[in-house]
Design a protein around this motif. Sequence first.
Motif, PDB file in Angstrom:
ATOM      1  N   THR A   1      -0.982   7.589   1.577  1.00  0.00           N
ATOM      2  CA  THR A   1      -0.797   7.215   0.181  1.00  0.00           C
ATOM      3  C   THR A   1       0.665   6.854  -0.020  1.00  0.00           C
TER       4      THR A   1
ATOM      5  N   SER B   1       0.851  -0.033 -11.683  1.00  0.00           N
ATOM      6  CA  SER B   1       1.629   0.278 -12.878  1.00  0.00           C
ATOM      7  C   SER B   1       1.705  -0.954 -13.774  1.00  0.00           C
TER       8      SER B   1
ATOM      9  N   ILE C   1       6.841   8.241  -1.060  1.00  0.00           N
ATOM     10  CA  ILE C   1       7.240   7.926  -2.429  1.00  0.00           C
ATOM     11  C   ILE C   1       8.612   7.257  -2.393  1.00  0.00           C
TER      12      ILE C   1
ATOM     13  N   LYS D   1       0.588   3.132  -7.227  1.00  0.00           N
ATOM     14  CA  LYS D   1       0.134   4.043  -6.174  1.00  0.00           C
ATOM     15  C   LYS D   1      -0.970   3.371  -5.369  1.00  0.00           C
TER      16      LYS D   1
ATOM     17  N   THR E   1       3.602   5.443  -2.943  1.00  0.00           N
ATOM     18  CA  THR E   1       3.962   5.133  -4.322  1.00  0.00           C
ATOM     19  C   THR E   1       5.180   4.216  -4.286  1.00  0.00           C
TER      20      THR E   1
END
Length: 374
Positions: free
Chosen positions: A171, A212, A132, A179, A173
């Motif tokens: 994963t 996003s 992240i 994401k 972000t």
Amino acid sequence: MKRRLRKHEDLHESESAGLTEEEQKILANTKILMHSLREEALPVAEKEALRMRVQETIAHKSERPVRSIWLAVAASLALLMIVGAGFLLMQKNTGSAMEEVASAIQADTEETRLQLADKRIIHLSEQNSDLIYEQNGSRIQIDSSSVVEQQVAESEDEFNTLTVPYGKRSTITLIDGTKISLNSGSRLVYPAQFDGDTREVYLEGQAYFSVSHAAERPFYVHTKNIKVQVLGTEFDVSAYDDDQQTAAVLVKGSIELTANQKSLFNTKNKKLTPGTMAVYNAATDDLQTAGVDVEPYISWKEGYLIFRKAPLRDILKKLSRYYKADISLGSAEAKHVTFSGTLDLQDDLAMVLDVISVSTSLKYQQTERRFIFR
């Protein structure tokens, strides 16, 4: 082609003496452009297309005086070559820069690896790693257990690269909240922060994107053969180097897909609506779209695979990537077998192969990490 151009360049001055001032300018500028064309690295196919355009112009003007033919050709060449020059400049974009970064990085066959713009390499040992980006990209939270700090440069040519080997997933972000789930054997090149009017990343392999929304800053996914433009949506892109086709499946929102974008004359565009799949075959330069049930194409990110009469060879390729194992077909008959059902990727490989064996009546043999269906 060169002989034809040279012949026109060597026209006797007496043939151009009667030209108007405007015609003289066309003639002079075209000679300069033709010389530039020989210096530029246009693909062979594009040069051939340009040659055909010129020949068509000459054929259509064949009944006119030589001087008129030359001026028509000159004007056509001027237009085509100005477009070509602009095309070449457009190729030097962010997508191309990120593709060069991806090709320069050697894959780590054991661990997921994050390479920062300053060349530091962070090894991620988890089977399913999670990254992240925070604080404008200068802080990266990794697996809730460690933090990496980096100096975020203002240059648009500095990128981070996340490489996920076969057998692992990740994963990430991004700083804008987008994401991205990366499947096994994938690579993502991206900036730590998005400073310009666009948000752009480069993908090798397969990834599911939940972008996003930011209408004023479109998001682009570049791959070797296609480019996907979105504003805010969810979709899957599969672009493995060892697959003949590149595919995109739209789940929500809308996207525009551009294929063969390195071509001067034959770029292909398709706008997709939810529940649509686009498949581009670079070998045949063919772009097709069709309505699909999206679940079988995106279920991998939830830890299972859904198949409906899928060729067994395609299924085994996916399993080979996911489990990092050598799985193959050992008989000609097996190549025509299909499978329908759900495979739980939380199970170990032997259990998954047992499910396929029971369903298809095929047997498999195991030698260390090699599995052969017969």
